[in-house]
Design a protein around this motif. Structure first.
Motif, short mmCIF file in Angstrom:
data_model
loop_
_atom_site.label_atom_id
_atom_site.label_comp_id
_atom_site.label_asym_id
_atom_site.label_seq_id
_atom_site.Cartn_x
_atom_site.Cartn_y
_atom_site.Cartn_z
N LEU A 25 0.91 -1.21 0.06
CA LEU A 25 -0.02 -0.05 -0.16
C LEU A 25 0.81 1.27 0.10
N GLU A 26 2.06 0.98 0.45
CA GLU A 26 2.95 2.35 0.55
C GLU A 26 3.48 2.65 -0.87
N ILE A 27 3.51 1.60 -1.59
CA ILE A 27 4.23 2.02 -2.76
C ILE A 27 3.00 2.03 -4.11
N LEU A 28 1.97 1.64 -4.05
CA LEU A 28 0.82 1.85 -4.93
C LEU A 28 0.22 3.26 -4.93
N VAL A 29 0.10 3.65 -6.21
CA VAL A 29 -0.44 4.78 -6.24
C VAL A 29 -1.60 4.80 -7.37
N CYS A 30 -2.36 5.69 -7.59
CA CYS A 30 -3.53 5.66 -8.54
C CYS A 30 -2.67 6.12 -10.09
N PRO A 31 -2.93 5.27 -10.91
CA PRO A 31 -2.26 5.32 -12.28
C PRO A 31 -2.92 6.92 -12.83
N GLN A 32 -3.98 7.20 -12.55
CA GLN A 32 -4.49 8.47 -13.05
C GLN A 32 -3.89 9.77 -12.65
N ARG B 171 -1.77 9.66 -9.59
CA ARG B 171 -0.48 9.30 -8.61
C ARG B 171 -0.60 9.71 -7.21
N ALA B 172 -2.03 9.87 -6.86
CA ALA B 172 -2.24 10.05 -5.31
C ALA B 172 -2.35 8.65 -4.70
N PRO B 173 -1.99 8.49 -3.25
CA PRO B 173 -2.07 7.15 -2.64
C PRO B 173 -3.38 6.69 -2.51
N LEU B 174 -3.35 5.27 -2.33
CA LEU B 174 -4.75 4.21 -2.26
C LEU B 174 -5.10 4.12 -1.03
N ASN B 175 -6.12 3.88 -0.71
CA ASN B 175 -6.71 3.25 0.40
C ASN B 175 -7.54 2.03 0.14
N CYS C 161 -8.56 5.79 -4.82
CA CYS C 161 -7.77 6.81 -4.56
C CYS C 161 -8.09 7.85 -3.68
N THR C 162 -7.22 8.41 -3.10
CA THR C 162 -7.42 9.42 -1.87
C THR C 162 -7.52 10.86 -2.45
N ALA C 163 -7.20 11.22 -3.82
CA ALA C 163 -7.12 12.57 -4.12
C ALA C 163 -8.80 12.93 -4.19
N ALA C 164 -9.21 14.16 -3.70
CA ALA C 164 -10.69 14.75 -3.74
C ALA C 164 -11.10 14.90 -5.14
N ASP C 165 -10.29 15.07 -6.22
CA ASP C 165 -10.79 15.65 -7.43
C ASP C 165 -10.75 14.20 -8.56
N CYS C 166 -10.12 13.15 -7.99
CA CYS C 166 -10.03 11.63 -8.92
C CYS C 166 -10.99 10.85 -8.33
N GLY C 167 -10.61 10.23 -7.15
CA GLY C 167 -11.57 9.35 -6.41
C GLY C 167 -11.89 7.96 -7.07
N LEU C 168 -11.17 7.42 -7.97
CA LEU C 168 -11.13 6.27 -8.66
C LEU C 168 -11.11 5.20 -7.81
N ALA C 169 -12.11 4.11 -7.93
CA ALA C 169 -11.94 3.05 -7.40
C ALA C 169 -11.45 1.82 -7.97
N TYR C 170 -10.42 0.93 -7.90
CA TYR C 170 -9.95 0.20 -8.74
C TYR C 170 -10.14 -1.36 -7.91
N PRO C 171 -10.81 -2.22 -8.76
CA PRO C 171 -11.22 -3.55 -8.10
C PRO C 171 -9.76 -4.42 -7.83
#
Length: 60
Positions: free
Chosen positions: A8-15, A17-21, A33-43
């Motif tokens: 989790l420390e190294i994975l980032v949103c491909p869109q 580059r924000a951290p993921l939860n 994605c933790t970015a407020a303007d992105c927020g994509l959810a990856y399966p």
């Protein structure tokens, strides 16, 4: 599903580059994605994160 903390420390949103939860959507694990303007959810399928923007769910 629990990913290793180091992963989790190294994975980032491909869109953006924000951290993921880790999250659970309707019984399905995903990384959000933790970015407020992105927020994509990856399966996460069979314990493997699918970090493709085309596969991501847009925030509701």
């Amino acid at each position: 599903m629990k990913l290793e903390p180091f992963l989790l420390e190294i994975l980032v949103c491909p869109q953006c580059r924000a951290p993921l939860n880790e999250a659970d959507y309707d019984g399905h694990p995903e990384l959000v994605c933790t970015a407020a303007d992105c927020g994509l959810a990856y399966p996460v399928r069979d314990g493997i994160p699918v970090l493709l923007v085309d596969e991501a769910r847009r925030p509701v």
